[in-house]
Scaffold this active site. Structure first.
Site, short mmCIF file in Angstrom:
data_model
loop_
_atom_site.label_atom_id
_atom_site.label_comp_id
_atom_site.label_asym_id
_atom_site.label_seq_id
_atom_site.Cartn_x
_atom_site.Cartn_y
_atom_site.Cartn_z
CG HIS A 328 -2.10 0.92 1.09
ND1 HIS A 328 -2.00 2.29 1.22
CD2 HIS A 328 -3.41 0.65 0.84
CE1 HIS A 328 -3.20 2.83 1.05
NE2 HIS A 328 -4.07 1.86 0.81
CG ASP A 384 -8.31 -2.24 -0.50
OD1 ASP A 384 -9.25 -1.91 0.25
OD2 ASP A 384 -7.59 -1.44 -1.10
#
EC number: 2.3.3.-
Length: 457
Positions: A328, A384
């Site tokens: 990320h 996610d």
């Protein structure tokens, strides 16, 4: 969030090309990029380089702040979102519902009971007022169609039925520095999006669409319109709604994401919020943003079983395949949202027994955590990676998970649009760094390899 006095000062720059020195103010650990325009080369006559001054090259906008904001920060103690200065834990403690979070994020204040009830009713009224043409357009699509074109068509159909919503057709500015009009438009946009998602969900399932009820909350109406109700009571599962509310706090916004950037760029031309929403959703559907969730589901389906995970990871390491949901840009190490997401799966009693693909995901996570290729690069599962299973546990079909996610993120979208309408407008006009030839003979035959070059063969 204001920083300490140590974050204020001056940056001293010495240009080795000219031996000139410059002072650039530092405020809140930030400098104004336009201040670098005064750094240029001495030239005679007209010079494009001198006119532009020194440019900052930042592909992907990795270190560029495009606006000041009061919407979202990071809690330094947990790494979780700080929404208008309120911690995630405090909002969970209050059992914050959609209306309360929308008011906090978009309008800047946590609502009273009376304000919350008024907003709840206004959402429901706008949901009921969505014209029939929206449903007619959506039903023109085959039920197997992907959601994105159906979403953009449904939202566009709404705009076509209410041209006064569009500033250019109205004759100019409607929303900038007009808080009442902007507030009403933000509320209406969220309501319209919920109806569009409900219509799409029902069309894809082949079930009747049940319109909103003015006695219910935004989320109750959303789930009803999507057909996510108990067959006996015809109402949403209250336990599922309770977990969904928790997800709102973490998923309603994540700072200046790519989709928020596109939304703000569209808003800078004084567009209406539905047009801004269409641009943001279209941008987010790429596989490097929200589209990663659908791409991740399809990747898990292609792997097929947990015993094939080692082969898949070897393909990833050879850069033959992409592993979605790992790493990320904001969170360099562990994603602080991940533990909360895993906790919601437990609350919803959703595991690999209910969803076989989850066993494959868990095996990827287990093996990658032991593999030096991933650990040395700081690549770990982000929120996610498991969020798609949470939305599956809520009841959404696999191909609707990205669209359903926007039912949370629309709070952040509207907050950023509303904030843009309060601030001084500067239309986005970035520069690019030209590296092509200074002059070229157009009659000279190209040696390119594109489709036109192939046509000459």
């Amino acid at each position: 969030m204001a920083l300490s006095s140590q974050a204020q000062g001056k940056l001293f720059v010495r240009d080795s090309r000219t031996s000139r020195e410059y002072e650039i103010p530092i405020s809140n650990n930030t400098i104004n990029a336009a201040d670098f325009q005064k750094i240029n080369l001495p030239t005679k006559g007209k010079s494009l380089t001198k006119a532009l001054g020194l440019q900052l090259y930042d592909p992907g906008m990795q270190n560029t702040a495009i606006k000041k904001t009061e919407i979202i920060g990071r809690d330094p103690s947990t790494g979780l979102p700080l929404l208008r200065g309120v911690t995630s834990q405090e909002l969970w403690k209050r059992r914050c519902d959609f209306e309360e979070l929308f008011s906090l994020m978009v309008f800047g204040n946590y609502p009273t009971i009376v304000e919350r009830e008024a907003l709840r009713y206004q959402f429901a009224e706008y949901m009921k007022e969505v014209p029939k043409v929206v449903g007619s357009v959506i039903r023109k699509f085959p039920p197997s169609s992907p959601p994105l074109p159906m979403i953009t068509a449904g939202l566009s159909a709404y705009l076509s039925s209410d041209p006064d919503f569009i500033p250019a057709i109205h004759g100019g500015n409607i929303y900038h520095r007009n808080p009442r009009a902007a507030d009403e438009a933000a509320i209406k946009t969220a309501a319209v999006y919920a109806v569009v998602i409900g219509l799409i969900s029902c069309h894809k399932k082949g079930i009747n669409f049940v319109p909103a009820d003015t006695d219910d909350t935004f989320l109750e109406n959303l789930f009803r319109m999507c057909g996510l109700v108990d067959p006996a009571t015809r109402r949403p599962d209250p336990h599922v709604l309770a977990v969904f509310r928790k997800g709102l706090v973490l998923n309603c916004d994540n700072g200046m994401t790519q989709s928020n950037l596109v939304l703000c760029a569209t808003a800078s031309s004084l567009c209406d919020p539905i047009s801004c929403l269409i641009s943001a959703i279209s941008a987010a559907y790429g596989p490097l943003h929200y589209g990663a969730q659908e791409a991740g589901y399809r990747t898990l389906s292609e792997i097929g079983s947990a015993d094939r995970v080692p082969h898949f990871l070897e393909q990833v390491k050879r850069r033959e395949r992409r592993l979605f949901g790992y790493g990320h840009r904001t969170f360099a190490t562990e994603d602080p949202r991940l533990n909360a997401v895993k906790g919601w799966l437990q609350e919803l009693d959703f595991d690999s027994k209910r969803e076989p693909l989850m066993k494959i995901a868990e095996e990827i996570d287990r093996l990658a955590a032991q593999d030096d290729y991933f650990t040395s690069r700081g690549l770990r599962a982000n929120a996610d990676f498991y969020t798609l299973f949470v939305f599956r546990a809520y009841g959404f079909d696999w191909d609707m998970i990205g669209a359903a996610n926007f039912c949370m993120r629309i709070i952040g979208f509207m907050a950023h649009w509303r904030e843009a309408m309060e601030q001084e407008i500067k239309i986005f006009r970035a520069r690019d760094y030209y590296v092509g030839p200074s002059k070229k003979d157009p009659n000279r035959e190209s040696s390119g390899t594109g489709i036109l070059a192939q046509a000459r063969l």
